[in-house]
Write a protein that holds these residues in place. Structure first.
Motif, mmCIF file in Angstrom:
data_model
loop_
_atom_site.group_PDB
_atom_site.id
_atom_site.type_symbol
_atom_site.label_atom_id
_atom_site.label_comp_id
_atom_site.label_asym_id
_atom_site.label_seq_id
_atom_site.Cartn_x
_atom_site.Cartn_y
_atom_site.Cartn_z
ATOM 1 N N THR A 102 -44.661 -16.144 -19.459
ATOM 2 C CA THR A 102 -43.341 -15.539 -19.683
ATOM 3 C C THR A 102 -43.169 -15.085 -21.131
ATOM 4 O OG1 THR A 102 -42.352 -17.705 -20.048
ATOM 5 C CG2 THR A 102 -42.196 -16.786 -17.827
ATOM 6 N N ASN A 103 -43.849 -15.751 -22.066
ATOM 7 C CA ASN A 103 -43.793 -15.375 -23.480
ATOM 8 C C ASN A 103 -45.091 -14.693 -23.882
ATOM 9 O OD1 ASN A 103 -41.214 -16.559 -24.004
ATOM 10 N ND2 ASN A 103 -42.213 -18.559 -23.959
ATOM 11 N N LYS A 142 -44.916 -10.199 -13.303
ATOM 12 C CA LYS A 142 -44.039 -10.531 -12.177
ATOM 13 C C LYS A 142 -44.528 -9.781 -10.945
ATOM 14 C CE LYS A 142 -40.041 -11.517 -14.933
ATOM 15 N NZ LYS A 142 -38.794 -11.136 -15.464
ATOM 16 N N GLY A 157 -43.554 -10.231 -19.336
ATOM 17 C CA GLY A 157 -44.507 -11.079 -18.624
ATOM 18 C C GLY A 157 -44.798 -10.561 -17.232
ATOM 19 N N PRO A 182 -47.761 -16.654 -13.442
ATOM 20 C CA PRO A 182 -46.747 -15.886 -14.175
ATOM 21 C C PRO A 182 -45.803 -16.776 -14.989
ATOM 22 C CG PRO A 182 -47.030 -14.949 -12.005
ATOM 23 C CD PRO A 182 -47.840 -16.223 -12.037
ATOM 24 N N SER A 183 -45.500 -17.974 -14.497
ATOM 25 C CA SER A 183 -44.606 -18.869 -15.238
ATOM 26 C C SER A 183 -45.225 -19.331 -16.555
ATOM 27 C CB SER A 183 -44.240 -20.087 -14.381
ATOM 28 O OG SER A 183 -45.398 -20.796 -13.995
#
Length: 179
Positions: free
Chosen positions: A48-49, A110, A108, A44-45
């Motif tokens: 994020t965009n 999560k 994004g 997920p990191s």
């Protein structure tokens, strides 16, 4: 030409989100330099965009891109199926979402628990939509992110069957441990 639908059947994308279809357009999705392939894992990191998406086809053809999570809030009890993460309409063939009209802003992944599937579904439009009547600020067909239905959305906008689909898996990342 598109790719095989076999991984979409195995991953239950066909069935949970879309019906059987014949891929006819090539869609490539990248988070940074990571190419999304069916069933791959994306942190997920890293997502994020909005991803970089390229769509084959001719500029006179227009497309709608939908990104959903059919496993919200939990894969074992998806009571919010589907959670819509992104919708872009009026994307000219041979380009990507940056050339279209974003009607539901990108969110994004999560995932709170378990492994979630994040699915990109591409539809060829019959005519320009212009975002009219579509989006978070409209009453229909998308008024909130939870309990979105890709099939119903496509039916309401007369989009027909998908022309391309790809999905990735993500799970909750552990919190950074500082010492």
């Amino acid at each position: 030409m598109g790719t095989s639908v076999d991984p979409l059947v195995v991953g239950r994308v066909i069935g949970d989100v879309v019906d059987m279809f014949v891929p006819s357009v090539t869609m490539n999705v990248y988070f940074d330099t990571r190419h999304v392939t069916n069933g791959c894992d994306i942190r997920p990191s890293l997502a994020t965009n909005p991803p970089r998406v390229t769509i084959s086809g001719f500029p006179h053809n227009l497309y709608t891109l939908v990104m959903t999570d059919p496993d919200a809030p939990s894969p074992s009890e998806p009571s919010m199926r589907e959670w819509v993460h992104w919708i872009v309409t009026d994307i000219p063939g041979g380009t990507g979402p940056t050339e279209g009209k974003e009607v539901v802003p990108y969110m994004g992944p999560k995932p709170p628990v378990g492994i979630h599937r994040y699915i990109f579904v591409l539809f060829q439009q019959r005519a320009a939509l212009g975002g009219a009547g579509v989006g978070m600020d409209q009453q229909q067909p998308v008024s909130h992110r939870a309990n979105f239905n890709t099939r119903a959305f496509a039916h309401q906008l007369d989009l027909g069957f998908p022309v391309a689909t790809v999905y990735f898996n993500a799970h909750k990342e552990p919190a950074n441990r500082r010492r």
